[in-house]
Design an enzyme around this catalytic site. Sequence first.
Site, short mmCIF file in Angstrom:
data_model
loop_
_atom_site.label_atom_id
_atom_site.label_comp_id
_atom_site.label_asym_id
_atom_site.label_seq_id
_atom_site.Cartn_x
_atom_site.Cartn_y
_atom_site.Cartn_z
N ASP A 172 5.43 -4.96 -30.82
CA ASP A 172 5.16 -4.73 -32.23
C ASP A 172 3.73 -5.16 -32.54
OD1 ASP A 172 6.83 -4.34 -35.02
OD2 ASP A 172 5.17 -5.76 -35.24
N ASN A 180 -2.79 -1.54 -43.06
CA ASN A 180 -2.55 -0.41 -43.96
C ASN A 180 -2.96 -0.73 -45.39
OD1 ASN A 180 -1.62 1.65 -42.29
ND2 ASN A 180 0.51 1.00 -42.41
N HIS A 185 -3.80 4.11 -44.80
CA HIS A 185 -2.90 4.59 -43.76
C HIS A 185 -3.62 5.39 -42.68
CE1 HIS A 185 0.93 3.27 -45.49
NE2 HIS A 185 0.40 3.54 -46.67
N ASP A 189 -3.01 4.64 -38.88
CA ASP A 189 -2.59 5.64 -37.90
C ASP A 189 -3.50 5.63 -36.68
OD1 ASP A 189 -0.52 6.38 -39.53
OD2 ASP A 189 -1.45 8.25 -40.21
N GLU A 215 5.27 0.60 -36.29
CA GLU A 215 4.31 0.01 -35.35
C GLU A 215 5.00 -0.57 -34.13
OE1 GLU A 215 5.14 -3.22 -38.51
OE2 GLU A 215 5.17 -1.04 -38.31
#
Length: 312
Positions: A172, A180, A185, A189, A215
């Site tokens: 993770d 974010n 975002h 990404d 994630e």
Amino acid sequence: MFLSQLPPDVIQPVLEALPMPVFFKDRAGIYRGCNLAFTTLLGLCPADVVGKSVFDLSPPDLAQVYFEADEALMSAGQDQRYESQVQTPSGQRLDVIFYKSVLRDTEGQVSGLVGTILDITERKRMEQQLAEMATRDPLTGLMNRRAILSHLERLHADRRSQRQPLCLLMCDVDHFKSINDRHGHAVGDEVLTQVAQVLRQHLRDGDQVGRIGGEEFLVVLQSTEPEQLAQVGERLRQVVASHPLMSLDTTFSVTLSIGAARSLRADEDWASVVSRADQALYVAKRTGRDRVVMADSEPPRQLLHKDWHKQL
């Protein structure tokens, strides 16, 4: 009556009017005629085709396929449809479907065959793209949730039959929500995409990684030694932590929290192994992040908060 016995001014205009390649052969497998579409496909002229066999016109591996199919067709005396390839003058191989039927003489005996060729190269390419889309995460290009869990299930069945343990890592990205929130975002990404690339590039042969969601990534190890499990997890953690990520002129240094687990018994369900790795990941996040935590024992049933079987 065999097609080659018909007057050329009768049969040839019919053949040339057809847009698909057409050919016919005698009982010995020798070409006795074809149309322009067929010679164009092979980069030949009619004189190069008539009187020749497949072994004269095609690469040996393809010629053998054609020869065996022709013999099977004329022995059975029926129709035939099969997928194969043809090689163009440039050396490119096209995916095609052959449709063939036997020809009979006036006494009803098989005297040869007539065939057509349908080019399905583009269809095959689109089918492959659709198959990729069905198994790939669109953002990172990794296996998607369904694909990595299906791979895990198949590997687990193999491991169980050999009475070997299953080893995996739940990874993770730390503090991803703050990335974010702070940068948007699009940047988030890009971070996920680059982390996915780093993980994929530093896995060993046989290891597989997929994006479970958000994630979170699942790494399924091919090897089964417990010490290798911890070593691989630590190596991936260090590689990601030391790899600068670039996005919109911003350099990031992200870390991973990793939960590692291996099956404890030959009959342990793979979903239980994933759940224990998930719990070890939770411990890694709770105790400071940027670390690998091994799941040494099976957690109480009430802690198995995800039904991994339903993710397939």
